[in-house]
Write an enzyme that holds these catalytic residues in place. Structure first.
Site, PDB file in Angstrom:
ATOM      1  N   ASP A  64      -6.563   1.107   1.307  1.00  0.00           N
ATOM      2  CA  ASP A  64      -6.531   1.454   2.725  1.00  0.00           C
ATOM      3  C   ASP A  64      -7.851   1.005   3.344  1.00  0.00           C
ATOM      4  OD1 ASP A  64      -8.434   3.321   1.914  1.00  0.00           O
ATOM      5  OD2 ASP A  64      -7.634   4.883   3.219  1.00  0.00           O
ATOM      6  N   LYS A  97       0.834  -1.205   0.000  1.00  0.00           N
ATOM      7  CA  LYS A  97       0.000   0.000   0.000  1.00  0.00           C
ATOM      8  C   LYS A  97       0.865   1.250   0.000  1.00  0.00           C
ATOM      9  CE  LYS A  97      -1.821   1.751   3.717  1.00  0.00           C
ATOM     10  NZ  LYS A  97      -2.639   2.014   4.936  1.00  0.00           N
TER      11      LYS A  97
END
Length: 227
Positions: A145, A126
């Site tokens: 997220d 991420k």
């Protein structure tokens, strides 16, 4: 409940179109002026609000302006300088380790490949995706997220739970030219309307196509539990 479109591809495209209209200025909310600051800010943002990160980095970025600065500091000093950030002790160690590796292996520069970025302490896929997209203009994935994780499940775009598996599903259905913006749109919508504990379906521009819409659906597809 809302009625999803006939395919996940159509569902994703329609959601993106509507959210673009709702949030025309959607973008990253972390403050930074170069790739190193971006990397540090994203590492600090894990399980911490962007607002809090921006407050802390305002002073941090004045004190530490190069990878060598982070490498030269002690973990204890770095932890003190980012006090107030979630898990500041661990992240102090990450920042020192990042500084050391950047100096030793990358001439102090932030690398531009997924593999090199994820070799850095505290950097997962991420974080690496954010740095690639906003630091190097390289878009090869979708940042997943907690907002993207929650909303993509509520919208019926995936049934997966792990961020990596969710990303794989989304890459198949979100138009490639929207991979970067998709994250920001869902983050803005998650913050404004579709919260983890307080989804305001009456105010949602996606309610009529959302299979989790509270009007008729008894289940939040993000959690699999009753509303």
């Amino acid at each position: 409940m809302g009625t999803p479109l006939d395919s996940r591809e159509a569902q994703a495209a329609e959601a993106v179109d509507r959210l673009h209209e709702e949030y025309p200025d959607s973008t990253i909310s972390l403050s930074y002026s170069d790739r190193l600051e971006l990397l540090v800010a994203v590492v600090l943002s894990a399980q911490c609000t962007d607002e809090r990160v921006n407050e802390v980095t305002a002073d941090l970025f004045e004190k530490y302006q190069s990878a060598a600065d982070y490498a030269a500091a002690s973990e204890e000093q770095l932890a003190e300088d980012i006090y107030g950030i979630t898990f500041h002790n661990n992240k102090g160690g990450y920042l020192k380790g990042i500084g050391e590796i950047l100096v030793e292996e990358h001439d102090g520069e932030v690398p531009d490949t997924m593999s090199e970025l994820t070799d850095l302490p505290g950097v997962g896929r991420k974080t690496a995706n954010v740095v690639l997209q906003h630091g190097h203009d390289i878009v090869e994935g979708i940042v997943v997220d907690t907002h993207v994780q929650r909303l993509s499940r509520r919208l019926g775009l995936t049934e997966e739970q792990r961020p990596e598996a969710i990303e794989d599903d989304l890459l198949d259905v979100v138009p490639e030219e929207e991979w970067q913006q998709f994250t920001h749109l869902l983050i803005d919508h998650g913050r404004a309307v579709c919260g983890a504990r307080s989804a305001d379906c009456d105010a949602c521009v996606l309610a009529d196509i959302c299979p989790s819409e509270q009007g008729d659906s008894a289940v939040d597809l993000a959690s699999g539990e009753a509303w």
